[in-house]
Design a protein around this motif. Structure first.
Motif, mmCIF file in Angstrom:
data_model
loop_
_atom_site.group_PDB
_atom_site.id
_atom_site.type_symbol
_atom_site.label_atom_id
_atom_site.label_comp_id
_atom_site.label_asym_id
_atom_site.label_seq_id
_atom_site.Cartn_x
_atom_site.Cartn_y
_atom_site.Cartn_z
ATOM 1 N N GLU A 72 94.736 42.485 41.878
ATOM 2 C CA GLU A 72 94.729 43.646 42.762
ATOM 3 C C GLU A 72 94.687 44.940 41.953
ATOM 4 O OE1 GLU A 72 94.371 45.062 46.552
ATOM 5 O OE2 GLU A 72 94.542 42.962 45.924
ATOM 6 N N ILE A 73 93.836 45.860 42.378
ATOM 7 C CA ILE A 73 93.785 47.200 41.783
ATOM 8 C C ILE A 73 94.537 48.142 42.706
ATOM 9 C CG2 ILE A 73 92.274 49.141 41.198
ATOM 10 C CD1 ILE A 73 90.168 47.185 40.320
ATOM 11 N N PRO A 74 95.599 48.783 42.244
ATOM 12 C CA PRO A 74 96.367 49.663 43.127
ATOM 13 C C PRO A 74 95.535 50.839 43.624
ATOM 14 C CG PRO A 74 97.387 49.490 40.949
ATOM 15 C CD PRO A 74 96.125 48.715 40.901
ATOM 16 N N SER A 75 95.744 51.221 44.865
ATOM 17 C CA SER A 75 95.030 52.354 45.459
ATOM 18 C C SER A 75 95.793 53.629 45.126
ATOM 19 C CB SER A 75 94.896 52.171 46.968
ATOM 20 O OG SER A 75 94.102 51.035 47.258
ATOM 21 N N LEU A 76 95.348 54.320 44.085
ATOM 22 C CA LEU A 76 96.019 55.523 43.614
ATOM 23 C C LEU A 76 95.220 56.791 43.883
ATOM 24 C CD1 LEU A 76 97.316 54.220 40.151
ATOM 25 C CD2 LEU A 76 98.516 54.231 42.347
ATOM 26 N N SER A 77 93.910 56.665 44.142
ATOM 27 C CA SER A 77 93.078 57.850 44.351
ATOM 28 C C SER A 77 91.900 57.461 45.234
ATOM 29 C CB SER A 77 92.582 58.403 43.013
ATOM 30 O OG SER A 77 91.578 57.556 42.459
ATOM 31 N N ILE A 78 91.027 58.435 45.492
ATOM 32 C CA ILE A 78 89.850 58.172 46.324
ATOM 33 C C ILE A 78 88.842 57.281 45.607
ATOM 34 C CG2 ILE A 78 90.080 60.322 47.603
ATOM 35 C CD1 ILE A 78 87.904 61.504 45.825
ATOM 36 N N TYR A 79 89.022 57.073 44.299
ATOM 37 C CA TYR A 79 88.088 56.240 43.538
ATOM 38 C C TYR A 79 88.555 54.792 43.448
ATOM 39 C CZ TYR A 79 86.824 60.957 42.062
ATOM 40 O OH TYR A 79 86.478 62.274 42.052
ATOM 41 N N SER A 80 89.801 54.503 43.773
ATOM 42 C CA SER A 80 90.355 53.165 43.539
ATOM 43 C C SER A 80 89.617 52.099 44.346
ATOM 44 C CB SER A 80 91.848 53.151 43.884
ATOM 45 O OG SER A 80 92.554 54.121 43.140
ATOM 46 N N THR A 81 89.416 52.345 45.639
ATOM 47 C CA THR A 81 88.771 51.343 46.494
ATOM 48 C C THR A 81 87.331 51.078 46.040
ATOM 49 O OG1 THR A 81 90.140 52.050 48.355
ATOM 50 C CG2 THR A 81 88.170 50.777 48.866
ATOM 51 N N GLY A 82 86.602 52.128 45.681
ATOM 52 C CA GLY A 82 85.224 51.939 45.227
ATOM 53 C C GLY A 82 85.146 51.172 43.917
ATOM 54 N N LEU A 83 86.072 51.459 42.978
ATOM 55 C CA LEU A 83 86.078 50.723 41.718
ATOM 56 C C LEU A 83 86.432 49.254 41.926
ATOM 57 C CD1 LEU A 83 87.758 53.379 39.399
ATOM 58 C CD2 LEU A 83 85.397 52.556 39.270
ATOM 59 N N LYS A 84 87.346 48.989 42.845
ATOM 60 C CA LYS A 84 87.680 47.596 43.138
ATOM 61 C C LYS A 84 86.479 46.872 43.735
ATOM 62 C CE LYS A 84 90.809 44.704 45.847
ATOM 63 N NZ LYS A 84 91.955 44.664 46.793
ATOM 64 N N ARG A 85 85.787 47.523 44.656
ATOM 65 C CA ARG A 85 84.593 46.928 45.253
ATOM 66 C C ARG A 85 83.529 46.661 44.189
ATOM 67 N NH1 ARG A 85 82.333 43.621 48.862
ATOM 68 N NH2 ARG A 85 80.256 44.309 49.515
ATOM 69 N N LEU A 86 83.355 47.576 43.266
ATOM 70 C CA LEU A 86 82.368 47.404 42.201
ATOM 71 C C LEU A 86 82.746 46.229 41.310
ATOM 72 C CD1 LEU A 86 79.904 48.337 40.605
ATOM 73 C CD2 LEU A 86 81.368 50.003 39.447
ATOM 74 N N ALA A 87 84.026 46.091 40.980
ATOM 75 C CA ALA A 87 84.453 44.970 40.143
ATOM 76 C C ALA A 87 84.184 43.636 40.826
ATOM 77 C CB ALA A 87 85.937 45.119 39.808
ATOM 78 N N VAL A 88 84.429 43.572 42.132
ATOM 79 C CA VAL A 88 84.178 42.329 42.874
ATOM 80 C C VAL A 88 82.693 41.972 42.830
ATOM 81 C CG1 VAL A 88 84.206 41.298 45.177
ATOM 82 C CG2 VAL A 88 86.196 42.570 44.362
ATOM 83 N N LEU A 89 81.819 42.961 42.985
ATOM 84 C CA LEU A 89 80.378 42.702 42.983
ATOM 85 C C LEU A 89 79.872 42.287 41.608
ATOM 86 C CD1 LEU A 89 79.224 45.706 45.216
ATOM 87 C CD2 LEU A 89 79.365 43.294 45.890
ATOM 88 N N LEU A 90 80.496 42.805 40.538
ATOM 89 C CA LEU A 90 80.071 42.465 39.185
ATOM 90 C C LEU A 90 80.619 41.123 38.715
ATOM 91 C CD1 LEU A 90 80.458 45.953 37.476
ATOM 92 C CD2 LEU A 90 78.318 44.699 37.731
ATOM 93 N N LEU A 91 81.794 40.744 39.190
ATOM 94 C CA LEU A 91 82.452 39.527 38.734
ATOM 95 C C LEU A 91 82.288 38.375 39.719
ATOM 96 C CD1 LEU A 91 85.748 41.064 37.307
ATOM 97 C CD2 LEU A 91 83.808 40.176 36.021
ATOM 98 N N HIS A 92 81.267 38.418 40.531
ATOM 99 C CA HIS A 92 81.046 37.319 41.467
ATOM 100 C C HIS A 92 80.821 36.023 40.686
ATOM 101 C CE1 HIS A 92 79.552 35.025 44.879
ATOM 102 N NE2 HIS A 92 79.898 36.032 45.674
ATOM 103 N N ARG A 93 81.414 34.931 41.169
ATOM 104 C CA ARG A 93 81.322 33.671 40.434
ATOM 105 C C ARG A 93 79.905 33.126 40.396
ATOM 106 N NH1 ARG A 93 85.811 30.187 43.353
ATOM 107 N NH2 ARG A 93 84.851 31.274 45.115
ATOM 108 N N ASP A 94 79.100 33.446 41.391
ATOM 109 C CA ASP A 94 77.710 33.010 41.407
ATOM 110 C C ASP A 94 76.847 34.073 40.726
ATOM 111 O OD1 ASP A 94 75.212 32.025 41.841
ATOM 112 O OD2 ASP A 94 75.368 31.916 44.029
ATOM 113 N N PRO A 95 76.244 33.771 39.573
ATOM 114 C CA PRO A 95 75.440 34.796 38.882
ATOM 115 C C PRO A 95 74.312 35.345 39.742
ATOM 116 C CG PRO A 95 75.816 32.903 37.452
ATOM 117 C CD PRO A 95 76.301 32.508 38.819
ATOM 118 N N CYS A 96 73.790 34.538 40.658
ATOM 119 C CA CYS A 96 72.685 35.009 41.494
ATOM 120 C C CYS A 96 73.130 36.045 42.509
ATOM 121 C CB CYS A 96 72.030 33.831 42.207
ATOM 122 S SG CYS A 96 71.341 32.586 41.108
ATOM 123 N N LYS A 97 74.415 36.124 42.797
ATOM 124 C CA LYS A 97 74.927 37.072 43.780
ATOM 125 C C LYS A 97 75.559 38.302 43.148
ATOM 126 C CE LYS A 97 75.730 33.564 47.348
ATOM 127 N NZ LYS A 97 76.719 32.937 48.267
#
Length: 530
Positions: A418-443
């Motif tokens: 979990e990435i703590p929500s500390l600023s207006i950028y926290s949610t977007g950075l968490k979303r970006l990490a999820v999209l980059l670290l997807h277990r399926d390389p094709c996704k």
């Protein structure tokens, strides 16, 4: 039977060779003042006797360049009587493009542009994009210097070794995972230039690919290389877990113990690695989360832009760890320009990628089955790790969240830390990490898409834009046009007001708005805000 209708009377048509209308020489009572003009304008189909000549006989009259039925063309001022008259249609002055227009453009040329199919609106938009491109080039020259100057320095440093350099500091100014960096001078004292001598650690040989990467703001530049024994005054500190070249961190090694090592010369002098920066900003992250996480977005954006440049060169980053990412101070702004970021110690540095290796093709270095075997403990970790995974890991490391790549891709857990929500950028950075670290390389999203998401996080459009209006391409196009206008006005006001020089962040902003389109924004906001 009724008689057929009468034939229409023939009317004499005016030819294109009629003289321009002017005052008539006929008396006012002449009913046909134009008759003589028509008579003299009819071309001869048979030349008069004094111009006739038999076939093969010499003639002083040059052959006609046009058929006898073509109308005569009056001479222009630029033609002399002895020159042949060309009968091609007059060429129009080429219409300048919006990017070529300036405030001093002549009104005649400006009128041609305004009559173009694009209209005033299209001309203004073209001028804005061209102005942002020119402004971006000027800021880049201030941040990096002219490429021609670096080429001249590279030529001067050919064949030079330690004897031609002056050591400015005995201890390294920065230590990365593969090298020590020392500040050195070159030239006379009055005009001495300061460079970084990158002394490669044993077992970390330099690859010549770095010299052919071209100039980029996020890629370390090299202007010289040599192999030589280190000067005895240099102190090579040891680090935990590594073989030390000196007896201790405080005492310099004996000259005889200094080995012959490879040295690279770079015009950028690093002061820290990203690993050291993250380690020293934990308290700052807690006290000023908004400013710190905005700075994190800017650092990650520089990483993505550098990786994009490397992929164009068919090169990939060899070891994208915080220990191998260098930070370089930008030119200091005037005192009046230093804002809240400077007072908080959050001035944005340039981030440089400094470790590379050559790849034979651009295929993903790790397949889906390989990653599954690795995450299940059936195989060793892939080498090299895909850039998308590296950037996803960097997000957690910069935000001071512990994570390992094995846990991120492990199949025992379906959730990332979990990435703590500390600023207006926290949610977007968490979303970006999820999209980059997807277990399926094709996704997984690409590095280019990650760069676009970071730009939207930094400069919009934010989600509140779509709270009152439905997201459409028209809305996004209007948003881009207004933001471009406001950005140019901001630069004009800063320049006229306090003579403020643009910063690295403003250069990154220019890069965004000179290229972004409404189609790109639609796709990025769908991925980010869905």
């Amino acid at each position: 039977d009724p008689l057929p209708p009468p034939l229409p009377k023939k009317q004499l048509q005016r030819t294109g060779s009629l003289p321009e209308p002017g005052p008539s020489r006929c008396s006012p009572g002449d009913p046909t003042p134009w008759a003589s003009s028509i008579l003299y304008s009819i071309p001869y189909s048979i030349p008069p006797p004094h111009l006739r000549h038999e076939e093969g006989a010499p003639s002083s009259i040059p052959p006609r360049d046009r058929p006898s039925w073509e109308p005569k063309k009056p001479l222009t001022k630029s033609q002399s009587l002895g020159e042949p008259v060309t009968w091609s249609s007059p060429q129009k002055t080429p219409q300048p493009s919006p990017g070529e227009l300036t405030f001093g453009t002549a009104d005649g040329e400006l009128g041609q542009v305004l009559e173009s199919p694009a209209g005033v609106h299209g001309v203004v938009l073209g001028c804005q994009v061209a102005a942002l491109a020119r402004l971006s080039g000027h800021i880049q020259e201030e941040l990096m210097g002219l490429e021609e100057q670096q080429q001249l320095l590279e030529a001067e440093l050919v064949g030079k070794k330690w004897a031609a350099l002056s050591v400015l500091e005995r201890e390294p100014c920065c230590q990365s995972g593969d090298a020590w960096y020392f500040r050195v001078g070159f030239g006379f004292e009055q005009s001495q230039l300061v460079f970084a001598a990158k002394v490669l650690k044993p077992g970390c040989p330099s690859r010549g690919v770095q010299s052919s990467l071209g100039t980029h703001c996020s890629i370390q530049s090299l202007i010289g290389r040599f192999t030589d024994r280190l000067p005895p005054e240099l102190v090579l500190p040891g680090s935990p877990g590594e073989q030390s070249l000196s007896p201790s961190r405080e005492e310099p090694a004996h000259p005889a113990t200094h080995p012959v090592l490879q040295v690279l010369i770079s015009p950028e002098v690093p002061y820290q690695t990203l690993a050291g920066f993250v380690k020293g900003t934990q308290g700052l992250h807690r006290t000023s989360p908004g400013h710190y996480e905005r700075l994190a977005c800017l650092l990650l954006l520089q990483v993505c832009m550098g990786l994009e440049h490397l992929r164009v060169q068919n090169v990939e980053q060899g070891d994208l760890r915080p220990e191998n990412l260098l930070l370089v101070r930008c030119p200091c702004p005037p005192q009046g320009q230093q804002g809240k970021e400077a007072t908080l110690g959050l001035s944005l540095p340039r981030l440089l990628i400094s470790s590379f290796f050559k790849v034979k093709d651009k295929r993903r270095p790790c397949s889906t089955s390989q990653e599954q075997d690795w995450s299940q403990g059936l195989a060793a970790p892939p080498s090299p790790v895909a850039d998308e995974l590296n950037v996803g890991m960097l997000i957690y490391q910069i935000l001071h969240v512990d994570i390992s790549l094995e846990n991120a891709l492990g199949f025992r857990s379906n959730r990332l830390p979990e990435i703590p929500s500390l600023s207006i950028y926290s949610t977007g950075l968490k979303r970006l990490a999820v999209l980059l670290l997807h277990r399926d390389p094709c996704k997984r999203i690409s590095i280019e898409q990650a760069r676009s998401i970071l730009q939207v996080l930094l400069w919009g459009p934010r989600q509140e834009l779509f709270a009152r209006s439905k997201k459409t391409l028209t809305l996004l196009r209007s948003w881009v046009e207004v933001k471009r206008t406001l950005l140019l006005l901001k630069f004009a006001e800063n320049s006229a007001g306090a003579g403020m020089s643009p910063s690295l962040e403003e250069w990154l902003c220019c890069q965004y708005f000179k290229e972004v389109t409404e189609q790109t924004l639609y796709r990025v906001t769908q991925a980010l805000y869905t």
